[in-house]
Scaffold this motif. Sequence first.
Motif, PDB file in Angstrom:
ATOM      1  N   UNK A 126     -13.363  34.109  -6.718  1.00 44.01           N
ATOM      2  CA  UNK A 126     -13.563  33.660  -8.095  1.00 44.01           C
ATOM      3  C   UNK A 126     -14.591  32.534  -8.198  1.00 44.01           C
ATOM      4  N   UNK A 127     -15.235  32.176  -7.106  1.00 46.42           N
ATOM      5  CA  UNK A 127     -16.147  31.015  -7.115  1.00 46.42           C
ATOM      6  C   UNK A 127     -17.214  31.134  -8.194  1.00 46.42           C
ATOM      7  N   UNK A 128     -17.771  32.313  -8.379  1.00 49.25           N
ATOM      8  CA  UNK A 128     -18.862  32.482  -9.361  1.00 49.25           C
ATOM      9  C   UNK A 128     -18.410  32.149 -10.788  1.00 49.25           C
ATOM     10  N   UNK A 129     -17.110  32.255 -11.066  1.00 55.10           N
ATOM     11  CA  UNK A 129     -16.604  31.932 -12.401  1.00 55.10           C
ATOM     12  C   UNK A 129     -16.589  30.429 -12.661  1.00 55.10           C
ATOM     13  N   UNK A 130     -16.829  29.649 -11.624  1.00 54.01           N
ATOM     14  CA  UNK A 130     -16.819  28.194 -11.742  1.00 54.01           C
ATOM     15  C   UNK A 130     -18.189  27.593 -11.430  1.00 54.01           C
ATOM     16  N   UNK A 131     -19.241  28.441 -11.444  1.00 49.81           N
ATOM     17  CA  UNK A 131     -20.584  27.970 -11.128  1.00 49.81           C
ATOM     18  C   UNK A 131     -21.091  26.913 -12.101  1.00 49.81           C
ATOM     19  N   UNK A 132     -20.551  26.893 -13.321  1.00 50.95           N
ATOM     20  CA  UNK A 132     -20.991  25.900 -14.300  1.00 50.95           C
ATOM     21  C   UNK A 132     -20.334  24.544 -14.088  1.00 50.95           C
ATOM     22  N   UNK A 133     -19.385  24.481 -13.177  1.00 49.86           N
ATOM     23  CA  UNK A 133     -18.659  23.239 -12.911  1.00 49.86           C
ATOM     24  C   UNK A 133     -19.388  22.405 -11.871  1.00 49.86           C
ATOM     25  N   UNK A 134     -19.321  21.114 -12.047  1.00 48.71           N
ATOM     26  CA  UNK A 134     -19.846  20.187 -11.061  1.00 48.71           C
ATOM     27  C   UNK A 134     -18.784  20.020  -9.986  1.00 48.71           C
ATOM     28  N   UNK A 135     -18.881  20.814  -8.938  1.00 47.15           N
ATOM     29  CA  UNK A 135     -17.898  20.772  -7.860  1.00 47.15           C
ATOM     30  C   UNK A 135     -18.367  19.888  -6.705  1.00 47.15           C
ATOM     31  N   UNK A 136     -19.375  19.074  -6.949  1.00 44.71           N
ATOM     32  CA  UNK A 136     -19.892  18.211  -5.902  1.00 44.71           C
ATOM     33  C   UNK A 136     -18.999  17.022  -5.617  1.00 44.71           C
ATOM     34  N   UNK A 137     -17.896  16.901  -6.337  1.00 43.18           N
ATOM     35  CA  UNK A 137     -16.995  15.783  -6.117  1.00 43.18           C
ATOM     36  C   UNK A 137     -15.807  16.202  -5.255  1.00 43.18           C
ATOM     37  N   UNK A 138     -15.942  17.287  -4.515  1.00 43.15           N
ATOM     38  CA  UNK A 138     -14.803  17.836  -3.770  1.00 43.15           C
ATOM     39  C   UNK A 138     -14.172  16.847  -2.795  1.00 43.15           C
TER      40      UNK A 138
ATOM     41  N   UNK B  45     -10.508  20.690  -7.391  1.00 41.17           N
ATOM     42  CA  UNK B  45     -10.384  19.254  -7.648  1.00 41.17           C
ATOM     43  C   UNK B  45      -9.145  18.692  -6.970  1.00 41.17           C
ATOM     44  N   UNK B  46      -9.078  17.377  -6.955  1.00 45.53           N
ATOM     45  CA  UNK B  46      -7.918  16.642  -6.448  1.00 45.53           C
ATOM     46  C   UNK B  46      -7.405  15.772  -7.584  1.00 45.53           C
ATOM     47  N   UNK B  47      -6.125  15.907  -7.893  1.00 46.80           N
ATOM     48  CA  UNK B  47      -5.505  15.130  -8.965  1.00 46.80           C
ATOM     49  C   UNK B  47      -4.356  14.273  -8.439  1.00 46.80           C
ATOM     50  N   UNK B  48      -4.169  14.270  -7.153  1.00 50.27           N
ATOM     51  CA  UNK B  48      -2.939  13.834  -6.492  1.00 50.27           C
ATOM     52  C   UNK B  48      -2.392  15.067  -5.794  1.00 50.27           C
ATOM     53  N   UNK B  49      -2.608  16.196  -6.431  1.00 47.35           N
ATOM     54  CA  UNK B  49      -2.447  17.524  -5.843  1.00 47.35           C
ATOM     55  C   UNK B  49      -3.857  18.056  -5.618  1.00 47.35           C
ATOM     56  N   UNK B  50      -4.015  18.920  -4.638  1.00 44.42           N
ATOM     57  CA  UNK B  50      -5.273  19.649  -4.507  1.00 44.42           C
ATOM     58  C   UNK B  50      -5.109  20.964  -5.251  1.00 44.42           C
ATOM     59  N   UNK B  51      -6.119  21.329  -6.006  1.00 51.47           N
ATOM     60  CA  UNK B  51      -6.125  22.615  -6.708  1.00 51.47           C
ATOM     61  C   UNK B  51      -7.208  23.462  -6.063  1.00 51.47           C
ATOM     62  N   UNK B  52      -6.763  24.553  -5.442  1.00 58.63           N
ATOM     63  CA  UNK B  52      -7.657  25.464  -4.743  1.00 58.63           C
ATOM     64  C   UNK B  52      -7.732  26.793  -5.488  1.00 58.63           C
ATOM     65  N   UNK B  53      -8.901  27.408  -5.443  1.00 65.31           N
ATOM     66  CA  UNK B  53      -9.152  28.702  -6.083  1.00 65.31           C
ATOM     67  C   UNK B  53      -9.616  29.678  -5.001  1.00 65.31           C
ATOM     68  N   UNK B  54      -9.142  30.910  -5.083  1.00 63.46           N
ATOM     69  CA  UNK B  54      -9.547  31.959  -4.138  1.00 63.46           C
ATOM     70  C   UNK B  54     -11.072  32.117  -4.193  1.00 63.46           C
ATOM     71  N   UNK B  55     -11.712  32.217  -3.049  1.00 63.07           N
ATOM     72  CA  UNK B  55     -13.175  32.281  -2.974  1.00 63.07           C
ATOM     73  C   UNK B  55     -13.785  33.380  -3.839  1.00 63.07           C
TER      74      UNK B  55
ATOM     75  N   UNK C 251      -7.908  29.933   4.818  1.00 63.11           N
ATOM     76  CA  UNK C 251      -7.199  30.937   4.035  1.00 63.11           C
ATOM     77  C   UNK C 251      -8.083  31.577   2.963  1.00 63.11           C
ATOM     78  N   UNK C 252      -9.331  31.133   2.818  1.00 63.29           N
ATOM     79  CA  UNK C 252     -10.261  31.756   1.878  1.00 63.29           C
ATOM     80  C   UNK C 252     -10.263  31.143   0.495  1.00 63.29           C
ATOM     81  N   UNK C 253     -10.115  29.814   0.406  1.00 58.82           N
ATOM     82  CA  UNK C 253     -10.085  29.109  -0.871  1.00 58.82           C
ATOM     83  C   UNK C 253     -11.129  28.004  -0.891  1.00 58.82           C
ATOM     84  N   UNK C 254     -11.546  27.623  -2.100  1.00 60.25           N
ATOM     85  CA  UNK C 254     -12.398  26.453  -2.266  1.00 60.25           C
ATOM     86  C   UNK C 254     -11.651  25.421  -3.102  1.00 60.25           C
ATOM     87  N   UNK C 255     -11.986  24.168  -2.890  1.00 60.26           N
ATOM     88  CA  UNK C 255     -11.368  23.075  -3.624  1.00 60.26           C
ATOM     89  C   UNK C 255     -12.010  22.956  -4.998  1.00 60.26           C
TER      90      UNK C 255
END
Length: 181
Positions: free
Chosen positions: A165-177, A153-163, A147-151
């Motif tokens: 906007x990915x560049x707005x989260x480049x400072x985040x450590x998303x390697x724990x997906x 984080x997972x909190x019990x729920x998955x929180x997905x963001x539309x692709x 559907x064009x989203x990236x993960x």
Amino acid sequence: IAMESIKEYGFNDYSQNNEDGIIAECIRRIRPKLGTAIEFGGADGYFCSNTAALRDLGWTVFMYDLKEVPGLVEAKMITPENVNELPECSVLSIDVDGTDYEIWQAYKGEPDIVIIEINSSLPPLVEYVSTDKGSSFISMCSLAVEKGYFLLCHTGNCIFIKNKWHKLFDDMDLNFNTAWL
């Protein structure tokens, strides 16, 4: 530069697992102005809600559950057949304890943020979709990618963001997906 973790933003006003803070940070990055949110599984309109805090910030929030709470939650069962009758939204939260996958799969809207329940008792890397037991982590992530989203984080729920906007989260450590928070 040290990488931040989305976990640093977590807090609960109404949510169950720090989603209020994570969603607030996502909104701050994506669109600082007011928007519309939809939540299926609104319960009483506050308890364990992923969108009640947005209402407090002036957002328009539509909540649906099987039981009406006047002024807060409309009594309506959301199904794959009627999900597209709902208004467009920027934030979509799906927690119906079973057909979450099928509802999101059928949904034609493209919210910026999707919060969706998975069955966290299932092995995360086993493909599993069930209308009565929910879906596994990897199955929901696969749907998100389609559907064009990236993960985020997972909190019990998955929180997905539309692709987009990915560049707005480049400072985040998303390697724990594939890890559990």
